[in-house]
Scaffold this motif. Structure first.
Motif, short mmCIF file in Angstrom:
data_model
loop_
_atom_site.label_atom_id
_atom_site.label_comp_id
_atom_site.label_asym_id
_atom_site.label_seq_id
_atom_site.Cartn_x
_atom_site.Cartn_y
_atom_site.Cartn_z
N ARG A 31 0.83 -1.21 0.00
CA ARG A 31 0.00 0.00 0.00
C ARG A 31 0.86 1.26 0.00
NH1 ARG A 31 -2.98 -2.75 4.03
NH2 ARG A 31 -1.96 -1.49 5.62
N ARG A 35 0.88 3.93 -3.04
CA ARG A 35 0.50 5.35 -2.83
C ARG A 35 1.64 6.29 -3.22
NH1 ARG A 35 -5.04 5.60 -1.70
NH2 ARG A 35 -5.56 4.58 0.23
N GLU A 133 -7.93 10.48 -4.88
CA GLU A 133 -6.73 9.65 -5.08
C GLU A 133 -5.70 10.39 -5.93
OE1 GLU A 133 -5.81 6.91 -3.75
OE2 GLU A 133 -7.53 5.69 -3.22
N GLY A 137 -1.91 11.64 -4.92
CA GLY A 137 -0.77 11.30 -5.77
C GLY A 137 0.02 12.52 -6.21
N ARG A 144 3.68 14.11 1.01
CA ARG A 144 3.03 12.82 0.73
C ARG A 144 3.59 11.71 1.61
NH1 ARG A 144 3.94 10.16 -4.63
NH2 ARG A 144 4.71 12.25 -5.08
N VAL A 148 0.87 9.78 3.85
CA VAL A 148 0.54 8.36 3.63
C VAL A 148 0.75 7.55 4.91
CG1 VAL A 148 1.25 6.26 2.40
CG2 VAL A 148 0.93 8.40 1.13
N LEU A 152 -3.01 7.59 6.17
CA LEU A 152 -3.57 6.44 5.46
C LEU A 152 -3.13 5.12 6.10
CD1 LEU A 152 -3.31 7.66 1.75
CD2 LEU A 152 -5.19 7.97 3.38
N TYR B 54 -10.91 11.69 3.07
CA TYR B 54 -9.81 10.74 2.79
C TYR B 54 -9.78 9.59 3.80
CZ TYR B 54 -6.56 13.57 5.81
OH TYR B 54 -5.94 14.25 6.82
#
Lengths: 200, 85
Positions: A31, A35, A133, A137, A144, A148, A152, B54
């Motif tokens: 993942r 990402r 998404e 990106g 990022r 992430v 995430l 998100y």
């Protein structure tokens, strides 16, 4: 089996323990790579490279960080190497310091349309999710990386800091900038959607 | 955005505020400001919505074939079937 036992067995060359480690941690490594790299093929290659590197270096694992954090750190380095090969001029060699691509970008809100008024179903469409998404990106790389892992993958601020070799304060600043950046980017899409709806 | 000093201060603490990590006096100051500043209220609402959106994104699944190839690359093929979902 505890993590310490698992690591002891991997260090002793126990293949079943290696397989258990892969089973446990490969989805998260995949993942993260996906990402960061945006391509399933490259993410798979990066995942393989991560575990090859990890098992080669397992003797040096001292357990200061958890196994997951250690694997995330290796995966992050693999991903950075790949991004650097792709765009050598845009991926700085040292992303750990205060400066970096996008790190200093001012994220002053300019979008002031209140798109929260859109009906909930407009946020749940495939198109809206795709937009989100894409926006993730396009986050500047230093933002990022933090986004992430922290948002995430659900790592704590401290775990994210350990993985990326940043201070916790730096993680918080980057995360805040990432959120503001995404808000601006999503506002373009949702404001246009709201305007279209208002005009029939 | 109206770039007043107060707006800029508020902006720096917004993530802590949304995450429930801001000190009580900071929260109170932000809420007082939001009651009087429409631009900042929009920023807070849309930022909060962005975070909520998100967090609903489904995590990408790793394809089964990728896991099989990973076991093969690591010379762990014999365990691949054991862990196949």
């Amino acid at each position: 089996m505890t993590e310490t036992e698992l690591i002891d067995r991997i260090q002793a060359g126990d293949k079943a323990a290696c397989a258990a480690c892969v089973e446990l941690h490969a989805p998260a490594v995949y993942r993260l790579a996906l990402r960061m790299l945006g391509s399933p093929e490259e993410a798979e290659d990066a995942m393989q490279e991560t575990f090859l590197n990890a098992f080669r270096a397992i003797e040096s694992f001292e357990g200061r960080a958890g196994l997951a954090t250690w694997l995330y750190r290796i995966a992050n380095n693999v991903v950075l190497m790949r991004l650097r090969k792709r765009q050598p001029l845009f991926v700085p060699i040292d992303l750990h310091g205060a400066a970096g691509d996008g790190e200093d970008a001012a994220v002053t809100p300019v979008q002031l349309f209140d798109w929260c008024c859109l009906p909930e179903e407009d946020f749940a469409t495939t198109e809206a999710q795709g937009e989100l998404e894409r926006a993730i990106g396009e986050l500047p790389l230093p933002l990022r990386q933090v986004f992430v892992l922290r948002e995430l993958e659900g790592l704590s601020t401290e775990e994210t800091a350990q993985t990326l070799e940043l201070t916790p304060a730096n993680v918080k600043v980057r995360l805040h900038r990432a959120r503001l950046w995404l808000r601006e980017r999503l506002a373009d899409y949702f404001t246009e959607l709201a305007t279209e709806k208002a005009h029939g | 955005m109206a770039e007043t000093q107060r707006c800029t201060h508020l902006l720096a603490d917004l993530s802590d505020y949304l995450d429930g990590d801001a000190a009580a006096e900071v929260c109170a100051a932000i809420e007082r400001h939001l009651a009087a500043c429409e631009d900042c209220r929009v920023v807070v609402d849309t930022l909060s919505k962005t975070v909520a959106l998100y967090h609903t994104l489904p995590p990408p699944d790793m394809p089964d074939a990728a896991q099989t190839r990973l076991f093969a690359a690591l010379n762990l093929d014999e365990f691949s079937r054991l862990y196949r979902q």
